[in-house]
Design an enzyme around this catalytic site. Sequence first.
Site, PDB file in Angstrom:
ATOM      1  N   HIS A  47       5.677   0.442   3.524  1.00 33.44           N
ATOM      2  CA  HIS A  47       5.868  -0.111   2.180  1.00 33.44           C
ATOM      3  C   HIS A  47       5.154   0.747   1.155  1.00 33.44           C
ATOM      4  O   HIS A  47       4.103   1.325   1.429  1.00 33.44           O
ATOM      5  CB  HIS A  47       5.387  -1.556   2.090  1.00 33.44           C
ATOM      6  CG  HIS A  47       3.997  -1.775   2.613  1.00 33.44           C
ATOM      7  ND1 HIS A  47       3.705  -1.842   3.959  1.00 33.44           N
ATOM      8  CD2 HIS A  47       2.812  -1.935   1.971  1.00 33.44           C
ATOM      9  CE1 HIS A  47       2.411  -2.035   4.118  1.00 33.44           C
ATOM     10  NE2 HIS A  47       1.843  -2.083   2.927  1.00 33.44           N
TER      11      HIS A  47
ATOM     12  N   HIS B  63       3.396   0.471  -2.525  1.00 29.11           N
ATOM     13  CA  HIS B  63       2.891  -0.412  -3.579  1.00 29.11           C
ATOM     14  C   HIS B  63       3.193   0.235  -4.926  1.00 29.11           C
ATOM     15  O   HIS B  63       2.869   1.413  -5.136  1.00 29.11           O
ATOM     16  CB  HIS B  63       1.366  -0.574  -3.490  1.00 29.11           C
ATOM     17  CG  HIS B  63       0.860  -1.249  -2.258  1.00 29.11           C
ATOM     18  ND1 HIS B  63       0.454  -2.563  -2.243  1.00 29.11           N
ATOM     19  CD2 HIS B  63       0.667  -0.787  -0.996  1.00 29.11           C
ATOM     20  CE1 HIS B  63       0.028  -2.887  -1.027  1.00 29.11           C
ATOM     21  NE2 HIS B  63       0.141  -1.819  -0.257  1.00 29.11           N
TER      22      HIS B  63
HETATM   23  P1  5GP Z   1      -1.077  -3.120   2.957  1.00 30.08           P
HETATM   24  O1  5GP Z   1      -2.463  -3.712   2.969  1.00 30.08           O
HETATM   25  O2  5GP Z   1      -0.474  -3.137   4.356  1.00 30.08           O
HETATM   26  O3  5GP Z   1      -0.966  -1.781   2.313  1.00 30.08           O
HETATM   27  O4  5GP Z   1      -0.207  -4.064   2.041  1.00 30.08           O
HETATM   28  C1  5GP Z   1       0.323  -5.269   2.488  1.00 30.08           C
HETATM   29  C2  5GP Z   1       0.542  -6.115   1.260  1.00 30.08           C
HETATM   30  O5  5GP Z   1       1.375  -7.193   1.615  1.00 30.08           O
HETATM   31  C3  5GP Z   1      -0.745  -6.712   0.684  1.00 30.08           C
HETATM   32  O6  5GP Z   1      -0.910  -6.257  -0.652  1.00 30.08           O
HETATM   33  C4  5GP Z   1      -0.501  -8.227   0.756  1.00 30.08           C
HETATM   34  O7  5GP Z   1      -1.003  -8.918  -0.370  1.00 30.08           O
HETATM   35  C5  5GP Z   1       1.006  -8.310   0.857  1.00 30.08           C
HETATM   36  N1  5GP Z   1       1.489  -9.474   1.565  1.00 30.08           N
HETATM   37  C6  5GP Z   1       1.037  -9.963   2.756  1.00 30.08           C
HETATM   38  N2  5GP Z   1       1.758 -11.023   3.134  1.00 30.08           N
HETATM   39  C7  5GP Z   1       2.707 -11.203   2.164  1.00 30.08           C
HETATM   40  C8  5GP Z   1       3.762 -12.171   2.007  1.00 30.08           C
HETATM   41  O8  5GP Z   1       4.001 -13.061   2.823  1.00 30.08           O
HETATM   42  N3  5GP Z   1       4.530 -12.047   0.883  1.00 30.08           N
HETATM   43  C9  5GP Z   1       4.306 -11.081  -0.044  1.00 30.08           C
HETATM   44  N4  5GP Z   1       5.116 -11.059  -1.119  1.00 30.08           N
HETATM   45  N5  5GP Z   1       3.323 -10.150   0.081  1.00 30.08           N
HETATM   46  C10 5GP Z   1       2.534 -10.231   1.175  1.00 30.08           C
END
Ligand code: 5GP
Length: 110
Positions: free
Chosen positions: A96, A98
């Site tokens: 993903h 951001h």
């Molecule tokens: P990472 O930490 O892997 O780079 O980003 C994962 C992101 O997914 C985090 O910013 C977290 O807030 C978001 N996230 C986790 N669970 C969910 C969810 O169920 N729905 C949405 N919309 N975002 C989520």
Amino acid sequence: MNCLFCRIIAGEIPSSKVYEDEYVLAFRDIDPQAPTHILIIPKEHYDSVLDAPPEAIGRLTEAAKTIAENEGLTENGFRLVINTGDEGGQSVKHLHVHLLGGRSMQWPPG
Ligand code: 5GP
Ligand code: ZN
């Protein structure tokens, strides 16, 4: 299927969708770190950027540009982030991007 983002793509978990095309889905982060915080994901599952082909990455960044325009972020700027692996802070193992905007960003990131 136990991948959270695959379940969001499948519609099993609701999300606040902001963009969708044949290859890409984008929705608002559940825990926003900026006034605009959107997650842009490929519909095909890749664990991380390490596993994804250049076309997939290109589609994500092209979508990011369109979304940034739609969100009114291109004039003041925005940030794209791809957390990768444990030290990179990746908590969801589905690639993903951001998209963060609407405030001044710090550098270096924490
Ligand atoms: P990472 O930490 O892997 O780079 O980003 C994962 C992101 O997914 C985090 O910013 C977290 O807030 C978001 N996230 C986790 N669970 C969910 C969810 O169920 N729905 C949405 N919309 N975002 C989520
Ligand atoms: Zn997945």
